[in-house]
Design a protein around this motif. Structure first.
Motif, PDB file in Angstrom:
ATOM      1  N   ALA A  95       7.619  11.281 -57.061  1.00  0.00           N
ATOM      2  CA  ALA A  95       8.037  11.175 -55.667  1.00  0.00           C
ATOM      3  C   ALA A  95       9.501  11.553 -55.524  1.00  0.00           C
ATOM      4  O   ALA A  95      10.318  11.302 -56.427  1.00  0.00           O
ATOM      5  N   ARG A  96       9.796  12.153 -54.406  1.00  0.00           N
ATOM      6  CA  ARG A  96      11.182  12.492 -54.099  1.00  0.00           C
ATOM      7  C   ARG A  96      11.799  11.393 -53.259  1.00  0.00           C
ATOM      8  O   ARG A  96      11.129  10.802 -52.409  1.00  0.00           O
ATOM      9  N   ARG A  97      13.074  11.128 -53.455  1.00  0.00           N
ATOM     10  CA  ARG A  97      13.791  10.122 -52.686  1.00  0.00           C
ATOM     11  C   ARG A  97      14.002  10.601 -51.256  1.00  0.00           C
ATOM     12  O   ARG A  97      13.971   9.826 -50.310  1.00  0.00           O
ATOM     13  N   SER A  98      14.174  11.875 -51.079  1.00  0.00           N
ATOM     14  CA  SER A  98      14.422  12.433 -49.757  1.00  0.00           C
ATOM     15  C   SER A  98      13.922  13.864 -49.725  1.00  0.00           C
ATOM     16  O   SER A  98      13.420  14.385 -50.728  1.00  0.00           O
ATOM     17  N   GLY A  99      14.072  14.503 -48.597  1.00  0.00           N
ATOM     18  CA  GLY A  99      13.606  15.873 -48.453  1.00  0.00           C
ATOM     19  C   GLY A  99      12.279  15.911 -47.749  1.00  0.00           C
ATOM     20  O   GLY A  99      11.701  14.881 -47.370  1.00  0.00           O
ATOM     21  N   SER A 100      11.762  17.107 -47.555  1.00  0.00           N
ATOM     22  CA  SER A 100      10.513  17.262 -46.834  1.00  0.00           C
ATOM     23  C   SER A 100       9.538  18.202 -47.512  1.00  0.00           C
ATOM     24  O   SER A 100       8.347  18.188 -47.195  1.00  0.00           O
ATOM     25  N   PHE A 101      10.008  18.984 -48.459  1.00  0.00           N
ATOM     26  CA  PHE A 101       9.172  20.019 -49.064  1.00  0.00           C
ATOM     27  C   PHE A 101       8.571  19.541 -50.376  1.00  0.00           C
ATOM     28  O   PHE A 101       9.258  18.974 -51.220  1.00  0.00           O
ATOM     29  N   GLY A 102       7.284  19.777 -50.525  1.00  0.00           N
ATOM     30  CA  GLY A 102       6.616  19.449 -51.772  1.00  0.00           C
ATOM     31  C   GLY A 102       6.900  20.508 -52.808  1.00  0.00           C
ATOM     32  O   GLY A 102       6.277  21.558 -52.810  1.00  0.00           O
ATOM     33  N   SER A 103       7.830  20.237 -53.670  1.00  0.00           N
ATOM     34  CA  SER A 103       8.313  21.224 -54.633  1.00  0.00           C
ATOM     35  C   SER A 103       7.439  21.280 -55.886  1.00  0.00           C
ATOM     36  O   SER A 103       6.829  20.282 -56.284  1.00  0.00           O
ATOM     37  N   SER A 104       7.425  22.437 -56.529  1.00  0.00           N
ATOM     38  CA  SER A 104       6.731  22.601 -57.807  1.00  0.00           C
ATOM     39  C   SER A 104       7.663  22.324 -58.990  1.00  0.00           C
ATOM     40  O   SER A 104       7.222  22.376 -60.141  1.00  0.00           O
ATOM     41  N   GLY A 106       9.819  20.026 -61.371  1.00  0.00           N
ATOM     42  CA  GLY A 106       9.876  18.641 -61.800  1.00  0.00           C
ATOM     43  C   GLY A 106      11.230  17.995 -61.553  1.00  0.00           C
ATOM     44  O   GLY A 106      11.297  16.800 -61.244  1.00  0.00           O
ATOM     45  N   ASP A 107      12.286  18.777 -61.651  1.00  0.00           N
ATOM     46  CA  ASP A 107      13.628  18.202 -61.463  1.00  0.00           C
ATOM     47  C   ASP A 107      13.946  17.904 -60.012  1.00  0.00           C
ATOM     48  O   ASP A 107      15.005  17.361 -59.708  1.00  0.00           O
ATOM     49  N   ALA A 108      13.033  18.218 -59.107  1.00  0.00           N
ATOM     50  CA  ALA A 108      13.217  17.870 -57.697  1.00  0.00           C
ATOM     51  C   ALA A 108      12.789  16.438 -57.403  1.00  0.00           C
ATOM     52  O   ALA A 108      13.063  15.920 -56.328  1.00  0.00           O
ATOM     53  N   TYR A 109      12.134  15.799 -58.367  1.00  0.00           N
ATOM     54  CA  TYR A 109      11.566  14.471 -58.146  1.00  0.00           C
ATOM     55  C   TYR A 109      12.410  13.385 -58.801  1.00  0.00           C
ATOM     56  O   TYR A 109      12.968  13.570 -59.882  1.00  0.00           O
ATOM     57  N   ASP A 110      12.484  12.258 -58.110  1.00  0.00           N
ATOM     58  CA  ASP A 110      13.355  11.162 -58.534  1.00  0.00           C
ATOM     59  C   ASP A 110      12.607  10.024 -59.218  1.00  0.00           C
ATOM     60  O   ASP A 110      13.207   9.272 -59.989  1.00  0.00           O
ATOM     61  N   TYR A 111      11.349   9.877 -58.905  1.00  0.00           N
ATOM     62  CA  TYR A 111      10.573   8.756 -59.448  1.00  0.00           C
ATOM     63  C   TYR A 111       9.305   9.298 -60.098  1.00  0.00           C
ATOM     64  O   TYR A 111       8.679  10.240 -59.583  1.00  0.00           O
ATOM     65  N   TRP A 112       8.926   8.664 -61.213  1.00  0.00           N
ATOM     66  CA  TRP A 112       7.748   9.094 -61.962  1.00  0.00           C
ATOM     67  C   TRP A 112       6.902   7.884 -62.357  1.00  0.00           C
ATOM     68  O   TRP A 112       7.424   6.807 -62.649  1.00  0.00           O
ATOM     69  N   GLY A 113       5.583   8.115 -62.370  1.00  0.00           N
ATOM     70  CA  GLY A 113       4.680   7.096 -62.872  1.00  0.00           C
ATOM     71  C   GLY A 113       4.544   7.181 -64.379  1.00  0.00           C
ATOM     72  O   GLY A 113       5.146   8.047 -65.026  1.00  0.00           O
ATOM     73  N   GLN A 114       3.720   6.307 -64.919  1.00  0.00           N
ATOM     74  CA  GLN A 114       3.566   6.228 -66.379  1.00  0.00           C
ATOM     75  C   GLN A 114       2.491   7.190 -66.902  1.00  0.00           C
ATOM     76  O   GLN A 114       2.411   7.426 -68.099  1.00  0.00           O
ATOM     77  N   GLY A 115       1.686   7.720 -66.011  1.00  0.00           N
ATOM     78  CA  GLY A 115       0.678   8.704 -66.403  1.00  0.00           C
ATOM     79  C   GLY A 115      -0.706   8.111 -66.579  1.00  0.00           C
ATOM     80  O   GLY A 115      -0.853   6.927 -66.895  1.00  0.00           O
ATOM     81  N   THR A 116      -1.709   8.947 -66.378  1.00  0.00           N
ATOM     82  CA  THR A 116      -3.092   8.562 -66.611  1.00  0.00           C
ATOM     83  C   THR A 116      -3.787   9.722 -67.334  1.00  0.00           C
ATOM     84  O   THR A 116      -3.586  10.884 -66.987  1.00  0.00           O
ATOM     85  N   GLN A 117      -4.580   9.389 -68.333  1.00  0.00           N
ATOM     86  CA  GLN A 117      -5.207  10.405 -69.169  1.00  0.00           C
ATOM     87  C   GLN A 117      -6.470  10.941 -68.502  1.00  0.00           C
ATOM     88  O   GLN A 117      -7.327  10.175 -68.046  1.00  0.00           O
ATOM     89  N   VAL A 118      -6.578  12.251 -68.467  1.00  0.00           N
ATOM     90  CA  VAL A 118      -7.799  12.928 -68.026  1.00  0.00           C
ATOM     91  C   VAL A 118      -8.294  13.777 -69.187  1.00  0.00           C
ATOM     92  O   VAL A 118      -7.548  14.607 -69.722  1.00  0.00           O
ATOM     93  N   THR A 119      -9.538  13.546 -69.586  1.00  0.00           N
ATOM     94  CA  THR A 119     -10.135  14.305 -70.674  1.00  0.00           C
ATOM     95  C   THR A 119     -11.426  14.939 -70.176  1.00  0.00           C
ATOM     96  O   THR A 119     -12.308  14.238 -69.664  1.00  0.00           O
ATOM     97  N   VAL A 120     -11.517  16.256 -70.315  1.00  0.00           N
ATOM     98  CA  VAL A 120     -12.694  16.994 -69.872  1.00  0.00           C
ATOM     99  C   VAL A 120     -13.386  17.567 -71.103  1.00  0.00           C
ATOM    100  O   VAL A 120     -12.793  18.368 -71.834  1.00  0.00           O
ATOM    101  N   SER A 121     -14.618  17.151 -71.322  1.00  0.00           N
ATOM    102  CA  SER A 121     -15.358  17.612 -72.494  1.00  0.00           C
ATOM    103  C   SER A 121     -16.182  18.846 -72.140  1.00  0.00           C
ATOM    104  O   SER A 121     -16.656  18.995 -71.011  1.00  0.00           O
ATOM    105  N   SER A 122     -16.374  19.705 -73.121  1.00  0.00           N
ATOM    106  CA  SER A 122     -17.128  20.950 -72.877  1.00  0.00           C
ATOM    107  C   SER A 122     -18.599  20.759 -73.151  1.00  0.00           C
ATOM    108  O   SER A 122     -19.041  19.747 -73.660  1.00  0.00           O
TER     109      SER A 122
END
Length: 122
Positions: A95-104, A106-122
């Motif tokens: 999440a960004r602290r301020s601004g309006s544009f959804g940037s691609s 990573g350094d535009a974002y101020d807050y990060w979650g801990q992550g969730t694993q996604v595994t796709v089997s073939s």
């Protein structure tokens, strides 16, 4: 204190679907841009999708993934359809602290979650 908590990851077969959620607490993000990034083992973190006044997607997920938000719940979602083994990664909400544009970027974002694993089997 701002917290982003991801959920919804898991193991799914190729062609299947998952919906990731990112619940924010500590402040309201209803007008702040938020995004999803992912990191596969041995690879750099990469952009997946973002939402602000715009929506923005990586080419690799366009037409398969959809980002959305529920401002009343202070939550952003990532609906992932037609999953492929190459989508396997830890997915992070940001999440960004301020601004309006959804940037691609990573350094535009101020807050990060801990992550969730996604595994796709073939």
């Amino acid at each position: 204190q701002v917290q982003l908590v991801e959920s919804g990851g898991g193991l799914v077969q190729a062609g299947g679907s998952l919906r990731l959620s990112c619940a924010a607490s500590g402040r309201t993000f209803s007008s702040a841009p938020m995004g999803w990034f992912r990191q596969a083992p041995g690879k750099e973190r990469e952009f997946v999708a973002a939402i602000g006044v715009n929506t923005n997607y990586a080419d690799s997920v366009k037409g398969r993934f959809t980002i959305s938000r529920d401002n009343a719940k202070n939550t952003v979602y990532l609906q992932m359809n037609s999953l492929k083994p190459e989508d396997t990664a830890v997915y992070y909400c940001a999440a960004r602290r301020s601004g309006s544009f959804g940037s691609s970027r990573g350094d535009a974002y101020d807050y990060w979650g801990q992550g969730t694993q996604v595994t796709v089997s073939s």
